[in-house]
Design an enzyme around this catalytic site. Sequence first.
Site, short mmCIF file in Angstrom:
data_model
loop_
_atom_site.label_atom_id
_atom_site.label_comp_id
_atom_site.label_asym_id
_atom_site.label_seq_id
_atom_site.Cartn_x
_atom_site.Cartn_y
_atom_site.Cartn_z
N SER A 52 4.39 -0.57 4.46
CA SER A 52 4.85 -0.19 3.13
C SER A 52 3.73 -0.33 2.12
O SER A 52 3.10 -1.39 2.02
CB SER A 52 6.02 -1.07 2.70
N VAL A 57 -1.25 -6.01 1.35
CA VAL A 57 -2.20 -5.66 2.40
C VAL A 57 -2.27 -4.14 2.58
O VAL A 57 -3.34 -3.56 2.69
CB VAL A 57 -1.86 -6.37 3.73
N CYS A 58 -1.11 -3.49 2.60
CA CYS A 58 -1.09 -2.03 2.77
C CYS A 58 -1.77 -1.34 1.59
O CYS A 58 -2.57 -0.41 1.78
CB CYS A 58 0.34 -1.53 2.91
N SER A 59 -1.47 -1.78 0.41
CA SER A 59 -2.08 -1.20 -0.79
C SER A 59 -3.60 -1.38 -0.76
O SER A 59 -4.35 -0.43 -1.00
CB SER A 59 -1.49 -1.85 -2.04
#
Length: 164
Positions: A52, A57-59
């Site tokens: 997501s 972390v994804c961003s």
Amino acid sequence: MQLTFQGKPVTLIKDPVQKGNKLPEFTIVKNDLQPIRLKDTTGVRIFLSVPSLDTGVCSLEVENFIHILEAYNDVDCYCVSMDLPFALDRWCQSKQNSRIVTASDYKDREFAKATGLYIEEIGLLARACIVINADNEITYMEVVKEISEEPNYDAVLNAISFLS
């Protein structure tokens, strides 16, 4: 393949796609709710699979790829998650992202099924980086074993440098 999410074991629906194989066809949904199919894409491509974009972390990962790809105009990058297209669009606007195509697999989970990256326990995609050439052959594949950690950026950079 044994994966963990925040230290707890999780299960993929099947074995993930492998280097040397062709990436199977799938349809995902762009931020404007229009479908995009693998066959609609061409050239050297990176497909980032993330749980997501609403997580740190994804961003951070996708932001890092935005900067990495500044030197590679001939490489297209797609970030696929289960996030709704509206959330992906908000993220792109907040980060001023025009480099990476964000797309959702929420509707039919075709990307998840085609790649084997769907996590049964949490209903999200595993963190992975897939590099494919113009013939849709997988030239690099990394499934991050601890989903809350970042991928190996240098290895992806080496993979695209070899192809572009």
